[in-house]
Design an enzyme around this catalytic site. Structure first.
Site, PDB file in Angstrom:
ATOM      1  N   ILE A  11       0.840  -1.207   0.000  1.00  0.00           N
ATOM      2  CA  ILE A  11       0.000   0.000   0.000  1.00  0.00           C
ATOM      3  C   ILE A  11       0.873   1.255   0.000  1.00  0.00           C
ATOM      4  CG2 ILE A  11      -1.891   1.225   1.143  1.00  0.00           C
ATOM      5  CD1 ILE A  11      -2.663  -1.449   2.469  1.00  0.00           C
ATOM      6  N   ALA A  80       4.323   1.525   7.893  1.00  0.00           N
ATOM      7  CA  ALA A  80       5.268   0.453   8.239  1.00  0.00           C
ATOM      8  C   ALA A  80       4.637  -0.515   9.223  1.00  0.00           C
ATOM      9  CB  ALA A  80       6.537   1.052   8.833  1.00  0.00           C
ATOM     10  N   THR A 132      -6.160  -1.136  10.315  1.00  0.00           N
ATOM     11  CA  THR A 132      -6.966  -2.166   9.666  1.00  0.00           C
ATOM     12  C   THR A 132      -8.319  -2.361  10.347  1.00  0.00           C
ATOM     13  OG1 THR A 132      -7.041  -4.574   9.383  1.00  0.00           O
ATOM     14  CG2 THR A 132      -5.600  -3.789  11.086  1.00  0.00           C
ATOM     15  N   ASP A 133      -9.277  -2.911   9.602  1.00  0.00           N
ATOM     16  CA  ASP A 133     -10.575  -3.254  10.204  1.00  0.00           C
ATOM     17  C   ASP A 133     -10.449  -4.457  11.144  1.00  0.00           C
ATOM     18  OD1 ASP A 133     -10.189  -5.248   8.279  1.00  0.00           O
ATOM     19  OD2 ASP A 133     -12.132  -4.965   7.292  1.00  0.00           O
ATOM     20  N   GLU A 134      -9.313  -5.194  11.054  1.00  0.00           N
ATOM     21  CA  GLU A 134      -9.185  -6.429  11.842  1.00  0.00           C
ATOM     22  C   GLU A 134      -9.121  -6.150  13.344  1.00  0.00           C
ATOM     23  OE1 GLU A 134      -6.617  -9.385  10.103  1.00  0.00           O
ATOM     24  OE2 GLU A 134      -6.866  -8.506   8.114  1.00  0.00           O
ATOM     25  N   TYR A 158      -1.496 -10.506  14.716  1.00  0.00           N
ATOM     26  CA  TYR A 158      -1.415  -9.314  13.856  1.00  0.00           C
ATOM     27  C   TYR A 158      -2.414  -8.247  14.297  1.00  0.00           C
ATOM     28  CZ  TYR A 158      -2.599  -6.310   9.882  1.00  0.00           C
ATOM     29  OH  TYR A 158      -2.892  -5.219   9.099  1.00  0.00           O
ATOM     30  N   SER A 161      -1.642  -6.638  17.582  1.00  0.00           N
ATOM     31  CA  SER A 161      -0.534  -5.666  17.540  1.00  0.00           C
ATOM     32  C   SER A 161      -0.972  -4.362  16.879  1.00  0.00           C
ATOM     33  CB  SER A 161       0.687  -6.271  16.823  1.00  0.00           C
ATOM     34  OG  SER A 161       0.432  -6.448  15.450  1.00  0.00           O
ATOM     35  N   LYS A 162      -1.838  -4.466  15.872  1.00  0.00           N
ATOM     36  CA  LYS A 162      -2.344  -3.234  15.241  1.00  0.00           C
ATOM     37  C   LYS A 162      -3.274  -2.487  16.205  1.00  0.00           C
ATOM     38  CE  LYS A 162      -1.815  -1.809  11.592  1.00  0.00           C
ATOM     39  NZ  LYS A 162      -0.768  -0.908  11.012  1.00  0.00           N
ATOM     40  N   ASN A 187      -9.776  -5.093   3.599  1.00  0.00           N
ATOM     41  CA  ASN A 187      -8.754  -5.777   2.784  1.00  0.00           C
ATOM     42  C   ASN A 187      -8.515  -5.057   1.463  1.00  0.00           C
ATOM     43  OD1 ASN A 187      -9.671  -7.900   4.693  1.00  0.00           O
ATOM     44  ND2 ASN A 187      -8.275  -9.165   3.506  1.00  0.00           N
TER      45      ASN A 187
HETATM   46  P1  NAD Z   1       3.300  -4.799   3.474  1.00  0.00           P
HETATM   47  O1  NAD Z   1       3.644  -5.931   4.384  1.00  0.00           O
HETATM   48  O2  NAD Z   1       3.137  -5.046   2.017  1.00  0.00           O
HETATM   49  O3  NAD Z   1       4.386  -3.624   3.627  1.00  0.00           O
HETATM   50  C1  NAD Z   1       4.889  -3.216   4.849  1.00  0.00           C
HETATM   51  C2  NAD Z   1       6.122  -2.366   4.581  1.00  0.00           C
HETATM   52  O4  NAD Z   1       6.631  -1.901   5.853  1.00  0.00           O
HETATM   53  C3  NAD Z   1       7.252  -3.125   3.893  1.00  0.00           C
HETATM   54  O5  NAD Z   1       7.801  -2.332   2.868  1.00  0.00           O
HETATM   55  C4  NAD Z   1       8.265  -3.333   5.017  1.00  0.00           C
HETATM   56  O6  NAD Z   1       9.613  -3.410   4.556  1.00  0.00           O
HETATM   57  C5  NAD Z   1       8.031  -2.101   5.882  1.00  0.00           C
HETATM   58  N1  NAD Z   1       8.441  -2.294   7.281  1.00  0.00           N
HETATM   59  C6  NAD Z   1       8.176  -3.360   8.078  1.00  0.00           C
HETATM   60  N2  NAD Z   1       8.705  -3.159   9.291  1.00  0.00           N
HETATM   61  C7  NAD Z   1       9.299  -1.931   9.272  1.00  0.00           C
HETATM   62  C8  NAD Z   1      10.005  -1.169  10.225  1.00  0.00           C
HETATM   63  N3  NAD Z   1      10.212  -1.633  11.465  1.00  0.00           N
HETATM   64  N4  NAD Z   1      10.462   0.046   9.875  1.00  0.00           N
HETATM   65  C9  NAD Z   1      10.276   0.510   8.620  1.00  0.00           C
HETATM   66  N5  NAD Z   1       9.629  -0.171   7.673  1.00  0.00           N
HETATM   67  C10 NAD Z   1       9.143  -1.383   7.986  1.00  0.00           C
HETATM   68  O7  NAD Z   1       1.977  -4.176   4.096  1.00  0.00           O
HETATM   69  P2  NAD Z   1       0.766  -3.412   3.383  1.00  0.00           P
HETATM   70  O8  NAD Z   1      -0.243  -4.415   2.974  1.00  0.00           O
HETATM   71  O9  NAD Z   1       1.304  -2.465   2.401  1.00  0.00           O
HETATM   72  O10 NAD Z   1       0.157  -2.632   4.629  1.00  0.00           O
HETATM   73  C11 NAD Z   1       0.599  -1.306   4.959  1.00  0.00           C
HETATM   74  C12 NAD Z   1      -0.150  -0.832   6.189  1.00  0.00           C
HETATM   75  O11 NAD Z   1      -1.548  -0.857   5.943  1.00  0.00           O
HETATM   76  C13 NAD Z   1       0.073  -1.726   7.414  1.00  0.00           C
HETATM   77  O12 NAD Z   1       0.170  -0.900   8.541  1.00  0.00           O
HETATM   78  C14 NAD Z   1      -1.185  -2.593   7.471  1.00  0.00           C
HETATM   79  O13 NAD Z   1      -1.463  -2.966   8.810  1.00  0.00           O
HETATM   80  C15 NAD Z   1      -2.213  -1.630   6.932  1.00  0.00           C
HETATM   81  N6  NAD Z   1      -3.376  -2.243   6.272  1.00  0.00           N
HETATM   82  C16 NAD Z   1      -3.193  -3.197   5.310  1.00  0.00           C
HETATM   83  C17 NAD Z   1      -4.303  -3.736   4.661  1.00  0.00           C
HETATM   84  C18 NAD Z   1      -4.159  -4.759   3.556  1.00  0.00           C
HETATM   85  O14 NAD Z   1      -5.166  -5.304   3.080  1.00  0.00           O
HETATM   86  N7  NAD Z   1      -2.953  -5.040   3.066  1.00  0.00           N
HETATM   87  C19 NAD Z   1      -5.595  -3.310   5.012  1.00  0.00           C
HETATM   88  C20 NAD Z   1      -5.733  -2.327   6.025  1.00  0.00           C
HETATM   89  C21 NAD Z   1      -4.608  -1.804   6.630  1.00  0.00           C
HETATM   90  P1  TYD Z   2      -5.289 -12.603   3.615  1.00  0.00           P
HETATM   91  O1  TYD Z   2      -5.066 -12.126   2.213  1.00  0.00           O
HETATM   92  O2  TYD Z   2      -4.168 -13.269   4.346  1.00  0.00           O
HETATM   93  O3  TYD Z   2      -5.870 -11.355   4.424  1.00  0.00           O
HETATM   94  P2  TYD Z   2      -6.516 -11.295   5.934  1.00  0.00           P
HETATM   95  O4  TYD Z   2      -6.300 -12.589   6.618  1.00  0.00           O
HETATM   96  O5  TYD Z   2      -5.718 -10.186   6.550  1.00  0.00           O
HETATM   97  O6  TYD Z   2      -7.963 -10.962   5.731  1.00  0.00           O
HETATM   98  O7  TYD Z   2      -6.506 -13.613   3.587  1.00  0.00           O
HETATM   99  C1  TYD Z   2      -7.784 -13.221   3.101  1.00  0.00           C
HETATM  100  C2  TYD Z   2      -8.727 -14.368   3.335  1.00  0.00           C
HETATM  101  O8  TYD Z   2      -8.342 -15.474   2.512  1.00  0.00           O
HETATM  102  C3  TYD Z   2      -8.693 -14.888   4.759  1.00  0.00           C
HETATM  103  O9  TYD Z   2     -10.019 -15.261   5.144  1.00  0.00           O
HETATM  104  C4  TYD Z   2      -7.807 -16.124   4.684  1.00  0.00           C
HETATM  105  C5  TYD Z   2      -8.065 -16.642   3.287  1.00  0.00           C
HETATM  106  N1  TYD Z   2      -6.928 -17.351   2.643  1.00  0.00           N
HETATM  107  C6  TYD Z   2      -7.119 -18.624   2.089  1.00  0.00           C
HETATM  108  O10 TYD Z   2      -8.226 -19.196   2.131  1.00  0.00           O
HETATM  109  N2  TYD Z   2      -6.042 -19.236   1.503  1.00  0.00           N
HETATM  110  C7  TYD Z   2      -4.798 -18.666   1.459  1.00  0.00           C
HETATM  111  O11 TYD Z   2      -3.837 -19.302   0.946  1.00  0.00           O
HETATM  112  C8  TYD Z   2      -4.636 -17.347   2.015  1.00  0.00           C
HETATM  113  C9  TYD Z   2      -3.294 -16.667   1.990  1.00  0.00           C
HETATM  114  C10 TYD Z   2      -5.722 -16.724   2.591  1.00  0.00           C
END
Ligand code: NAD
Ligand code: TYD
Length: 356
Positions: A11, A80, A132-134, A158, A161-162, A187
């Site tokens: 993101i 991060a 996150t919504d989680e 996870y 911690s968030k 998501n």
């Molecule tokens: P990601 O895992 O793809 O990226 C995380 C980035 O943070 C990576 O580039 C990593 O190198 C960096 N990072 C990790 N630890 C670090 C540290 N200690 N110092 C500096 N950089 C560090 O995650 P993402 O999916 O891009 O998510 C970004 C943010 O959005 C997160 O805070 C996540 O909780 C939140 N979020 C994600 C989703 C989703 O669906 N992916 C949804 C809602 C919120």
């Molecule tokens: P994920 O992309 O890990 O996001 P989150 O757990 O943070 O919502 O998973 C999305 C949904 O898909 C979750 O209900 C778990 C499921 N899932 C599978 O069924 N198979 C897989 O291999 C993965 C990675 C996730």
């Protein structure tokens, strides 16, 4: 200028790319480059003086204080984090270290910097925490979607911690007056999504002729948002959000996992059919469920719409098509992220799985 943390991840990289496509305000991008951080996501910014990449940890207070002093950002946007639920089940420690201790240290560094600004800069400064919504826990099929008033009931290492980091951000506003904003998003999916998460994993496994692993019965529901819509919501909250408030961000796209995988398979059947003419959905396999698997997430994003006029631009249908097309046209990116470390993870997570 703004300071973005975690801007080499999924993101964060989309956010930095979109930011610099729409504005000339420079970005300092601080990223630890964990397995999830990938400088290739930012390759199109190579040589662009508006983007200043720094390899480092949000928990490294000396580094962060120095960056803040040197660049004098008007805002810090904290992406991060360790972000993958399954990894948090195998090894929660890194999640506490970055998401909790790292956020604490970042808040303290920013508080020191903010305290030294003049009155006008101080009033205009923002710390935006991306969450996150989680944190809200799991819904039953009939529960209304999460609003900002839902109690926090995190169920995975996870999400716990968030949730802890969200509480710290709130407390730094309440206690010290730091001008914070928090977004809690559903998501995401889209370009540069690391293929350990559901949608990109299904695309790359399907194309590689591998199994498409569905946890449990595949009826868990997630609320999907195209990543660029999340980025636009963050920009909107940064511009106009009320200090100290949290804003839910979601796409009004609740779907069971199995339906998501069927949709991905159908798009691949259309855009890149299997050489044997069979449908990709034949690769679906049911595997052991995730421990503590949350059944349903759904976001009520009406506050963001009401106060700041934000709505997502993409429907799920338009966003998922763009996403599948992006993966089909970025074979090099996919093969580079599937490095040795990625293969080790896949081995650990799926090798011992038995069909349910
Ligand atoms: P990601 O895992 O793809 O990226 C995380 C980035 O943070 C990576 O580039 C990593 O190198 C960096 N990072 C990790 N630890 C670090 C540290 N200690 N110092 C500096 N950089 C560090 O995650 P993402 O999916 O891009 O998510 C970004 C943010 O959005 C997160 O805070 C996540 O909780 C939140 N979020 C994600 C989703 C989703 O669906 N992916 C949804 C809602 C919120
Ligand atoms: P994920 O992309 O890990 O996001 P989150 O757990 O943070 O919502 O998973 C999305 C949904 O898909 C979750 O209900 C778990 C499921 N899932 C599978 O069924 N198979 C897989 O291999 C993965 C990675 C996730």
């Amino acid at each position: 200028m703004i300071l973005v943390t975690g801007g080499a991840g999924f993101i964060g990289a989309n956010f930095v790319l979109d930011w610099l496509a729409q504005s000339d305000e420079p970005v300092v991008n601080l990223d630890k480059l964990t397995y999830a951080g990938n400088r290739e996501n930012l390759a199109s910014l190579h040589g662009d003086a508006r983007h200043h990449f720094v390899h480092g940890d949000i928990g490294d207070s000396a580094l962060v204080v120095q960056l803040l002093r040197q660049h004098q950002p008007r805002a810090v946007i904290n992406f991060a984090a360790e972000s993958h639920v399954d990894r948090s089940i195998h090894g929660p420690e890194d999640f506490i270290q970055t998401n909790v201790v790292g956020t604490l240290r970042l808040l303290e560094s920013v508080r020191g910097y903010w305290g030294g600004l003049d009155a006008e800069q101080k009033a205009g400064f923002r710390f935006l925490h991306v969450s996150t919504d989680e944190v809200y826990g799991s819904l039953s099929p009939t529960d209304p979607a999460f609003t900002e008033d839902n109690p926090f009931e995190p169920n995975s290492p996870y999400s716990a911690s968030k949730a802890a980091s969200d509480h710290l951000v709130r407390a730094w506003h309440h206690t010290y007056g730091l001008p914070v904003l928090t977004t809690n998003c559903s998501n995401n999916y889209g370009p540069y999504h690391f293929p350990e998460k559901l949608i990109p994993l299904m695309i790359v496994n399907a194309l590689a002729g591998k199994a498409l692993p569905i946890y449990g019965d595949g009826q868990q529901v997630r609320d999907w948002l195209y990543v660029k819509d999340h980025c636009s919501a963050i920009r909107r909250v940064l511009e106009g959000g009320r200090v100290g408030e949290t804003y839910n961000v979601g796409g009004w796209n609740e779907k069971p996992n199995l339906e998501i995988v069927h949709t991905v398979c159908a798009l691949l059947d259309e855009l890149c059919p299997r050489s044997d003419g069979k449908p990709y959905r034949e690769q679906i396999t049911y595997v052991k469920d995730r421990p503590g698997h949350d059944r349903r997430y759904a976001i009520d994003a009406r506050k963001l719409e009401r106060e700041l006029g934000w709505r997502p631009a993409e429907t799920f249908e338009s966003g998922i098509r763009k996403t599948v097309q992006w993966y089909l046209s970025h074979e090099d990116w996919v093969s580079h992220v599937q490095s040795g470390a990625y293969r080790d993870w896949v081995q650990k997570q799926y090798a011992s799985e038995s069909a349910a």
